[in-house]
Design an enzyme around this catalytic site. Structure first.
Site, PDB file in Angstrom:
ATOM      1  N   CYS A 103       0.907  -1.220   0.243  1.00 41.86           N
ATOM      2  CA  CYS A 103      -0.039  -0.158   0.006  1.00 41.86           C
ATOM      3  C   CYS A 103       0.551   1.423   0.301  1.00 41.86           C
ATOM      4  O   CYS A 103      -0.197   1.575   0.163  1.00 41.86           O
ATOM      5  CB  CYS A 103      -0.683   0.360   1.149  1.00 41.86           C
ATOM      6  SG  CYS A 103      -0.531  -0.189   2.518  1.00 41.86           S
ATOM      7  N   CYS A 148       1.004  -4.417   8.965  1.00 41.56           N
ATOM      8  CA  CYS A 148       0.964  -2.699   8.069  1.00 41.56           C
ATOM      9  C   CYS A 148       0.055  -2.116   8.400  1.00 41.56           C
ATOM     10  O   CYS A 148      -1.400  -2.545   8.411  1.00 41.56           O
ATOM     11  CB  CYS A 148       0.620  -2.945   6.388  1.00 41.56           C
ATOM     12  SG  CYS A 148       0.815  -1.507   5.576  1.00 41.56           S
ATOM     13  N   CYS A 151      -2.662  -1.406   5.425  1.00 46.70           N
ATOM     14  CA  CYS A 151      -3.621  -2.604   4.526  1.00 46.70           C
ATOM     15  C   CYS A 151      -3.323  -4.266   5.064  1.00 46.70           C
ATOM     16  O   CYS A 151      -4.492  -5.197   4.537  1.00 46.70           O
ATOM     17  CB  CYS A 151      -2.897  -2.746   3.178  1.00 46.70           C
ATOM     18  SG  CYS A 151      -1.464  -3.447   3.412  1.00 46.70           S
ATOM     19  N   CYS A 171      12.208  -8.670  11.567  1.00 49.19           N
ATOM     20  CA  CYS A 171      12.997  -9.056  10.686  1.00 49.19           C
ATOM     21  C   CYS A 171      12.178  -9.247   9.881  1.00 49.19           C
ATOM     22  O   CYS A 171      10.662  -9.458   9.552  1.00 49.19           O
ATOM     23  CB  CYS A 171      13.177 -10.789  11.217  1.00 49.19           C
ATOM     24  SG  CYS A 171      13.884 -11.721  10.675  1.00 49.19           S
TER      25      CYS A 171
HETATM   26 ZN   LIG Z   1       0.178  -1.871   3.378  1.00 48.28          ZN
END
Ligand SMILES: [Zn+2]
Length: 186
Positions: A103, A148, A151, A171
């Site tokens: 995104c 995230c 998204c 990581c």
């Molecule tokens: Zn994203």
């Protein structure tokens, strides 16, 4: 510098056991880490438009399949893991900003990256608000998965064996990231 003072300076340098070296001078204090977080936009290429985490992106599985290549889809939408050592971003050393490959949300800067030696791009902190976390039990012991904030795409796992002062090691799968060099040249 006098030899005696030089030796003192070397002795005062913190030893980082697991984490290896950052590409630029790594912050020594949490205050310096906060400065990196608050000033992340200084590493963004001039004129780059980036979305905010509050501008949520919700797509169906089919829409994601169309938008992402199969490897990125497997990691971001199915919590897959790329093979270690396969991402060119593991070796990326230029100044710039790493954004979510799903995104475009900015998630890390080059100043937050360090060479963990694991074969995956590794970071000791994140751009504030970039990720949310959950605990997963895919392998026997619990791990902290992060994804995230915009998204929901899976990026990797965070461990507590990173370099001082944060001691964190994000990581990250390289295919979940895109790099925007500060120079603007891809
Ligand atoms: Zn994203």
């Amino acid at each position: 510098m006098e030899r005696r003072n030089l030796l003192k300076a070397i002795a005062a340098t913190p030893i980082v056991a697991f984490a290896g070296r950052a590409h630029t001078a790594q912050p020594a204090t949490m205050k310096e880490v906060e400065n990196l977080q608050n000033n992340w936009k200084t590493l963004l290429a001039a004129g780059t438009q980036v979305p905010a985490a509050s501008d949520k992106l919700n797509l169906s599985k089919d829409e994601w399949r169309k938008r992402l290549d199969p490897k990125a889809y497997d990691v971001l939408r199915e919590e897959g893991t790329e093979r270690a050592g396969t991402s060119p971003l593991d070796r990326e050393k230029r100044e710039g900003v790493f954004v979510c490959a799903g995104c475009g949300l900015p998630v890390f800067t080059s100043a937050m990256k360090f060479d963990s030696g694991t074969g995956w791009p590794s970071f000791f902190t994140t751009i504030p608000g970039a990720f949310a976390t959950k605990t997963d039990y895919k392998i026997i012991y619990p791990r902290t998965e992060y994804h995230c904030a915009r998204c929901g795409g899976h990026h990797g796992h965070v461990f507590d064996d990173g370099p001082a002062p944060t001691r964190q090691r994000y990581c990250n799968n390289g295919v979940a990231l895109k790099f925007i060099p500060k120079s603007g040249k891809a």
